[in-house]
Design a protein around this motif. Structure first.
Motif, PDB file in Angstrom:
ATOM      1  N   UNK A 156      -5.845   1.997  -3.418  1.00  0.00           N
ATOM      2  CA  UNK A 156      -5.246   1.652  -4.709  1.00  0.00           C
ATOM      3  C   UNK A 156      -4.490   0.348  -4.564  1.00  0.00           C
ATOM      4  N   UNK A 157      -4.769  -0.588  -5.459  1.00  0.00           N
ATOM      5  CA  UNK A 157      -4.092  -1.881  -5.498  1.00  0.00           C
ATOM      6  C   UNK A 157      -3.311  -1.958  -6.809  1.00  0.00           C
ATOM      7  N   UNK A 158      -1.995  -1.926  -6.721  1.00  0.00           N
ATOM      8  CA  UNK A 158      -1.169  -1.975  -7.924  1.00  0.00           C
ATOM      9  C   UNK A 158      -0.866  -3.373  -8.416  1.00  0.00           C
ATOM     10  N   UNK A 159      -1.114  -4.380  -7.590  1.00  0.00           N
ATOM     11  CA  UNK A 159      -0.848  -5.779  -7.932  1.00  0.00           C
ATOM     12  C   UNK A 159      -1.603  -6.161  -9.200  1.00  0.00           C
ATOM     13  N   UNK A 160      -0.879  -6.663 -10.213  1.00  0.00           N
ATOM     14  CA  UNK A 160      -1.523  -7.004 -11.484  1.00  0.00           C
ATOM     15  C   UNK A 160      -1.919  -8.472 -11.568  1.00  0.00           C
ATOM     16  N   UNK A 161      -1.575  -9.265 -10.553  1.00  0.00           N
ATOM     17  CA  UNK A 161      -1.850 -10.705 -10.597  1.00  0.00           C
ATOM     18  C   UNK A 161      -2.813 -11.190  -9.522  1.00  0.00           C
ATOM     19  N   UNK A 162      -3.336 -10.287  -8.720  1.00  0.00           N
ATOM     20  CA  UNK A 162      -4.253 -10.682  -7.638  1.00  0.00           C
ATOM     21  C   UNK A 162      -3.666 -11.778  -6.760  1.00  0.00           C
TER      22      UNK A 162
END
Length: 214
Positions: free
Chosen positions: A193-199
């Protein structure tokens, strides 16, 4: 002469219209990418090809597409890697996420806090945390998860982490147990799971490490 190295074969599920123009440059020359935009196309590829990992870049399979949803879960439990990333955390509704984790993955992960702070690599996490290319700490705006097993938390805040905002004061993070990035064993495979919204660039390195190409 040495034979050329075989690259991992990665299936990218991009079922929403807003994912059509997304950039995958960070995967170039590191993996072989199959990019699909429909449920039928995804099901056909899963039945006809062998993949190392599936990148789920939007939340459609958590909200609809039950047949594909089951195939993706089976893929992970049979030894593959499924990574929820890019637009997934930005566009999924909290109740849909919680239901998806419980019903499909039998995991206690739940939608958590949203905001920017410094997140730290977990030195006591799964082997992914030992990858040398991963940054020990970096700032990201993320949708974090609650109820993630300690060893599955890849990046989480520490006592020194503060809210980073132009609107809110730089107060300490209330819940240090929430994970912005998680990676857990499911059956014979893995769910990321990657929660980062800005890559963030450092997050893209994490995704490559999850695939196995850091």
């Amino acid at each position: 002469m040495a034979s050329p190295q075989t690259l991992p074969n990665v299936l990218v599920l991009a079922l929403s219209e807003f994912t059509e123009d997304m950039s995958l440059d960070f995967l170039k020359n590191r993996v072989d990418v199959t990019f699909v935009t429909t449920e039928s196309e995804a099901c056909t590829n899963l039945q006809s090809q062998q993949f190392t990992a599936i990148l789920v870049v939007d939340p459609i399979i958590a909200q609809a597409a039950p047949s594909l949803r089951r195939q993706v879960t089976t893929f992970a439990r049979s030894g593959g890697k499924v990574i929820l990333c890019h637009f997934f955390s930005s566009f999924i509704r909290p109740m849909d996420f919680d239901r998806y984790m419980q019903a499909e993955w039998d995991l206690p992960w739940r939608f958590g806090a949203y905001g920017r702070t410094d997140f730290y690599l977990n030195p006591e996490g799964v082997s992914l945390c030992q990858e040398p290319d991963l940054q020990p700490c970096y700032s990201m705006k993320a949708v974090s998860l609650k109820s993630v097993q300690p060893s599955s938390r890849i990046y989480q805040p520490r006592e020194t982490s503060r809210i980073q905002s132009h609107v809110f004061p730089a107060t300490p993070i209330a819940d240090l147990s929430q994970a912005a990035i998680a990676f857990a064993k499911v059956g014979n495979g893995w769910l990321g799971y990657i929660g980062d919204v800005n890559d963030e660039a450092d997050t893209l390195t994490v995704i490559l490490a999850m695939i196995g190409k850091a």
